[in-house]
Design an enzyme around this catalytic site. Structure first.
Site, PDB file in Angstrom:
ATOM      1  N   ASP A  51       0.844  -1.202   0.000  1.00  0.00           N
ATOM      2  CA  ASP A  51       0.000   0.000   0.000  1.00  0.00           C
ATOM      3  C   ASP A  51       0.881   1.255   0.000  1.00  0.00           C
ATOM      4  O   ASP A  51       0.377   2.381  -0.054  1.00  0.00           O
ATOM      5  CB  ASP A  51      -1.011  -0.013   1.149  1.00  0.00           C
ATOM      6  CG  ASP A  51      -0.353  -0.107   2.510  1.00  0.00           C
ATOM      7  OD1 ASP A  51       0.891  -0.203   2.583  1.00  0.00           O
ATOM      8  OD2 ASP A  51      -1.088  -0.098   3.516  1.00  0.00           O
ATOM      9  N   SER A  52       2.209   1.065  -0.004  1.00  0.00           N
ATOM     10  CA  SER A  52       3.133   2.183  -0.227  1.00  0.00           C
ATOM     11  C   SER A  52       2.922   2.764  -1.627  1.00  0.00           C
ATOM     12  O   SER A  52       3.422   3.847  -1.925  1.00  0.00           O
ATOM     13  CB  SER A  52       4.588   1.735  -0.049  1.00  0.00           C
ATOM     14  OG  SER A  52       4.844   0.559  -0.804  1.00  0.00           O
ATOM     15  N   ASP A  90      -1.039  -6.061  -0.223  1.00  0.00           N
ATOM     16  CA  ASP A  90      -1.506  -5.467   1.038  1.00  0.00           C
ATOM     17  C   ASP A  90      -3.019  -5.286   1.051  1.00  0.00           C
ATOM     18  O   ASP A  90      -3.594  -4.789   0.074  1.00  0.00           O
ATOM     19  CB  ASP A  90      -0.884  -4.072   1.216  1.00  0.00           C
ATOM     20  CG  ASP A  90       0.357  -4.086   2.070  1.00  0.00           C
ATOM     21  OD1 ASP A  90       0.480  -4.975   2.943  1.00  0.00           O
ATOM     22  OD2 ASP A  90       1.221  -3.208   1.868  1.00  0.00           O
ATOM     23  N   LYS A 120      -1.197  -9.465   2.685  1.00  0.00           N
ATOM     24  CA  LYS A 120      -0.503  -9.017   3.900  1.00  0.00           C
ATOM     25  C   LYS A 120      -1.415  -8.057   4.635  1.00  0.00           C
ATOM     26  O   LYS A 120      -2.139  -7.285   3.998  1.00  0.00           O
ATOM     27  CB  LYS A 120       0.819  -8.327   3.557  1.00  0.00           C
ATOM     28  CG  LYS A 120       1.514  -7.692   4.767  1.00  0.00           C
ATOM     29  CD  LYS A 120       2.949  -7.308   4.479  1.00  0.00           C
ATOM     30  CE  LYS A 120       3.144  -5.937   3.869  1.00  0.00           C
ATOM     31  NZ  LYS A 120       2.622  -4.816   4.681  1.00  0.00           N
ATOM     32  N   GLU A 122      -1.567  -5.596   8.531  1.00  0.00           N
ATOM     33  CA  GLU A 122      -0.778  -5.061   9.648  1.00  0.00           C
ATOM     34  C   GLU A 122      -1.437  -5.372  10.994  1.00  0.00           C
ATOM     35  O   GLU A 122      -2.666  -5.241  11.120  1.00  0.00           O
ATOM     36  CB  GLU A 122      -0.624  -3.540   9.496  1.00  0.00           C
ATOM     37  CG  GLU A 122       0.144  -3.139   8.254  1.00  0.00           C
ATOM     38  CD  GLU A 122       0.290  -1.622   8.100  1.00  0.00           C
ATOM     39  OE1 GLU A 122      -0.132  -0.860   9.011  1.00  0.00           O
ATOM     40  OE2 GLU A 122       0.840  -1.200   7.067  1.00  0.00           O
ATOM     41  N   GLU A 189       9.074  -4.316  10.719  1.00  0.00           N
ATOM     42  CA  GLU A 189       9.478  -3.009  10.194  1.00  0.00           C
ATOM     43  C   GLU A 189      10.009  -2.101  11.298  1.00  0.00           C
ATOM     44  O   GLU A 189       9.334  -1.871  12.315  1.00  0.00           O
ATOM     45  CB  GLU A 189       8.284  -2.336   9.474  1.00  0.00           C
ATOM     46  CG  GLU A 189       8.663  -0.977   8.887  1.00  0.00           C
ATOM     47  CD  GLU A 189       7.687  -0.437   7.857  1.00  0.00           C
ATOM     48  OE1 GLU A 189       6.733  -1.153   7.475  1.00  0.00           O
ATOM     49  OE2 GLU A 189       7.882   0.714   7.437  1.00  0.00           O
TER      50      GLU A 189
HETATM   51  O1  KIV Z   1       3.561  -1.119   1.692  1.00  0.00           O
HETATM   52  C1  KIV Z   1       4.758  -1.450   1.764  1.00  0.00           C
HETATM   53  O2  KIV Z   1       5.597  -1.141   0.910  1.00  0.00           O
HETATM   54  C2  KIV Z   1       5.182  -2.252   2.926  1.00  0.00           C
HETATM   55  C3  KIV Z   1       6.647  -2.497   3.101  1.00  0.00           C
HETATM   56  C4  KIV Z   1       7.295  -1.280   3.630  1.00  0.00           C
HETATM   57  C5  KIV Z   1       6.915  -3.676   3.949  1.00  0.00           C
HETATM   58  O3  KIV Z   1       4.364  -2.664   3.689  1.00  0.00           O
END
Ligand code: KIV
Length: 271
Positions: A51-52, A90, A120, A122, A189
């Site tokens: 989600d980055s 994510d 993934k 969190e 992280e």
């Molecule tokens: O969204 C992302 O890029 C991440 C990484 C920083 C692990 O969750």
């Protein structure tokens, strides 16, 4: 012995085997078809459609605004390119916290519409019910502890996490919860290297670090950061493998010059 040598497709079982054999897992983020092709060609083990994307692709300050549809768009672009890497996507903010049925619905949509291999999310104990439900549908889950960017408004800063014993103890417990629930791995992280090492030794599933030192089972970086596209972001843990910012600016300047001066196109570049 290299586990991944000649393996046609990386699976979660391959990652488990890599941990057992001591072979490190190389993971990078990816958000589009063209770059995903290069990542796969280079032999990356795992591509994270993070989600980055909210930050590096869309220019938002946080990861919070990205939607499920936008994640599916990025993930399906990556999936069209990838033959070998495991692709993890994510679950975006607001699509799984507090409602395990909604979490399952989101995970199923992302899996069905993108064709990705795993998701993934969190958090630890607080998202255990969502994790259980998603896993019971046969969807592999990668956990994420330590700095969890979707909770930025709770913490207020992106500083190193779990430096205090109380937070470190919660992280140790959460890692065990994720392992026992059946997650296939955990992203750690921005936590102290000693804590990451301790967690890595205490769980049988692979840990993937970002700013968590070297004693973890693998590493992940955000693509745009490691390529040096984004010059403003330079935390201590980031190693830049290229200065694409300067390279791209140089190419753009040369193009602008050639267009303005009439040097582009030349005779060979026209019909
Ligand atoms: O969204 C992302 O890029 C991440 C990484 C920083 C692990 O969750």
């Amino acid at each position: 012995m290299q586990v991944t040598k000649n393996i046609p497709k990386i699976t979660t079982h391959v990652l488990q085997e890599m941990k057992l054999k001591g072979e490190k897992i190389a993971m990078l983020t990816g958000y589009d078809y063209s770059v995903a092709r290069l990542l796969d060609e280079a032999g990356i083990d795992v591509i994270l459609v993070g989600d980055s994307a909210s930050n590096v692709m869309a220019g938002h300050k946080t990861t919070l605004p990205i939607t499920i549809d936008q994640m599916i768009y990025h993930a399906s672009s990556v999936m069209r390119a990838v033959k070998r890497a495991l692709v993890v996507v994510d679950l975006p903010f607001g699509s799984y916290q507090g409602n395990s049925k909604e979490a399952l619905h989101t995970a199923i949509r992302i899996m069905k519409e993108s064709g990705c291999n795993a998701i993934k999310l969190e958090g630890g104990a607080e998202v255990k019910e969502s994790i259980d439900r998603i896993l019971s549908a046969g969807i592999p889950v990668l956990g994420h502890l330590g700095l969890t960017p979707q909770s930025i408004n709770k913490f207020g800063t992106y500083v190193v996490r779990a430096t205090e014993e109380r937070e470190a103890e919660k992280l140790r417990r959460d890692a065990k919860i994720l392992e026992e629930a059946g997650c296939f791995g955990i992203v750690l992280e921005k936590i102290p290297a000693a804590l990451a090492a301790e967690v890595t030794d205490s769980v049988k599933i692979p840990t993937i670090g970002i700013g968590a030192g070297s004693h973890v089972d693998g590493q992940v970086l955000v693509l745009h950061d490691m390529l040096g596209i984004n010059q403003e972001f330079s935390p201590r843990f980031l190693r830049r493998y290229h200065n694409l910012h300067d390279e791209m600016i140089k190419a753009f300047l040369a193009y602008i010059h050639d267009v303005k001066s009439g040097e582009f196109p030349n005779e060979r570049e026209q019909y």
